[in-house]
Motif scaffolding. Structure first.
Motif, PDB file in Angstrom:
ATOM      1  N   ILE A 263       0.868  -1.176   0.000  1.00  0.00           N
ATOM      2  CA  ILE A 263       0.000   0.000   0.000  1.00  0.00           C
ATOM      3  C   ILE A 263       0.906   1.226   0.000  1.00  0.00           C
ATOM      4  N   LEU A 264       0.699   2.106  -0.957  1.00  0.00           N
ATOM      5  CA  LEU A 264       1.479   3.341  -1.029  1.00  0.00           C
ATOM      6  C   LEU A 264       0.532   4.519  -0.878  1.00  0.00           C
ATOM      7  N   TYR A 265       0.799   5.369   0.093  1.00  0.00           N
ATOM      8  CA  TYR A 265      -0.095   6.485   0.372  1.00  0.00           C
ATOM      9  C   TYR A 265       0.293   7.734  -0.413  1.00  0.00           C
ATOM     10  N   THR A 266      -0.719   8.465  -0.853  1.00  0.00           N
ATOM     11  CA  THR A 266      -0.480   9.764  -1.462  1.00  0.00           C
ATOM     12  C   THR A 266       0.018  10.724  -0.377  1.00  0.00           C
ATOM     13  N   SER A 267       0.530  11.862  -0.795  1.00  0.00           N
ATOM     14  CA  SER A 267       1.198  12.773   0.140  1.00  0.00           C
ATOM     15  C   SER A 267       0.254  13.391   1.158  1.00  0.00           C
ATOM     16  N   GLY A 268      -1.031  13.534   0.800  1.00  0.00           N
ATOM     17  CA  GLY A 268      -1.969  14.178   1.704  1.00  0.00           C
ATOM     18  C   GLY A 268      -1.926  15.692   1.635  1.00  0.00           C
ATOM     19  N   SER A 269      -1.232  16.241   0.636  1.00  0.00           N
ATOM     20  CA  SER A 269      -1.105  17.696   0.537  1.00  0.00           C
ATOM     21  C   SER A 269      -2.425  18.370   0.158  1.00  0.00           C
ATOM     22  N   THR A 270      -3.345  17.618  -0.451  1.00  0.00           N
ATOM     23  CA  THR A 270      -4.638  18.202  -0.851  1.00  0.00           C
ATOM     24  C   THR A 270      -5.800  17.570  -0.102  1.00  0.00           C
TER      25      THR A 270
END
Length: 281
Positions: A263-270
């Motif tokens: 599982i690879l998470y997106t950065s969460g910047s948005t």
């Protein structure tokens, strides 16, 4: 100006193309085949890896309004760690698989052979099993760029656990969010992470993150730099000590091609980070 240059296409030099594994003409033919007959193309190229049970279905896709379903090699069975490590042992066991360059240029580089990689991955896999990690369990890896990071990823793949890498520069809050979101059973970290002459206190960050996680989450610690860290008996475990005493033999588990690998998470910047699942096949 040539037609190719006008189109923004610049051919590689003759010296470069002579060293290429696939020449331009062959590449163009392969690309055309992948577009025109994708099932036949991937049916053939899927054979380039080892399968415990060969696939008979190549591509199964459904595109409907509000629903996208994509499956590859769905009835095949394999193990990713076997393909990364074991399949090379007979012909290139003594060949270097990983070159590790330490943060300090004065420290010698490590050249890790496939045989050494296999032994360390198997030992790490047995450590995970000893901590109750089973097929389908999630393991968060919060490590610097050290060999143990590769051992941990491959060990998870070997036993069917699902790993999730968290960048060592992320904060305790970011780490806690990812541990909780994927329901991780265990987190693997290090005492500190050296980078550019500085050291990031990964264990301290992990301690802070775990204050916001289930008390059942265990913590495996790689004592990499030897910096002093806090220690919670019953939760924190010395990885290198356990690996030293673990068996170097751990058979790879058969995994379905559509079983999750990581599982690879997106950065969460948005917004809230979103976990993207990558399958084994």
């Amino acid at each position: 100006m040539s037609d190719l240059a006008q189109a923004g296409v610049y051919p590689a030099s003759a010296e470069f193309t002579q060293k290429a594994h696939v020449d331009a003409e062959k590449y163009e033919a392969m690309y055309a085949e992948s577009v025109d007959t994708p099932e036949a193309f991937w049916a053939e190229h899927g054979k380039r890896i080892d399968w415990i049970k060969p696939y008979t279905k190549v591509k199964n896709t459904t595109f409907e309004f509000g629903k996208v379903d994509i499956k590859w090699f769905e009835d095949g069975v394999l193990n990713v760690a076997h393909n990364c490590v074991d399949r090379h042992l007979a012909t290139r066991g003594d060949q270097t698989a990983i070159i590790f360059e330490p943060d300090d240029p004065q420290d010698p580089a490590q050249h890790i052979s496939y045989k050494q990689l296999s032994e360390n991955v198997n030992r790490m896999a047995n450590v995970l099993l000893s901590q109750g990690v089973m097929r389908g369990d999630r393991v968060v890896i919060y490590l610097p760029m050290i060999p143990e990071a590769a051992y941990a990823m491959l060990a998870c793949a070997r036993i069917g656990a699902i790993h999730s890498i968290v960048f060592a520069g992320f904060s305790p809050d970011a780490l806690a969010n990812r541990i909780n979101d994927c329901g991780a059973k265990l987190v693997i970290t290090a005492d500190t992470a050296p980078r550019g002459g500085r050291r990031t206190a990964l264990k301290s960050n992990t301690d802070a993150a775990l204050l916001h996680c289930s008390d059942k989450v265990r913590c495996l610690v790689v004592k990499h730099t030897g910096d002093q860290t806090s220690w919670i008996d019953g939760r924190d475990v010395d990885v290198k000590y356990l690996m030293k005493h673990a068996s170097p033999d751990c058979p790879p588990r058969p995994m379905n091609a559509e079983d999750p690998l990581f599982i690879l998470y997106t950065s969460g910047s948005t917004g809230k980070p979103k976990g993207v699942v990558h399958s084994s096949g």
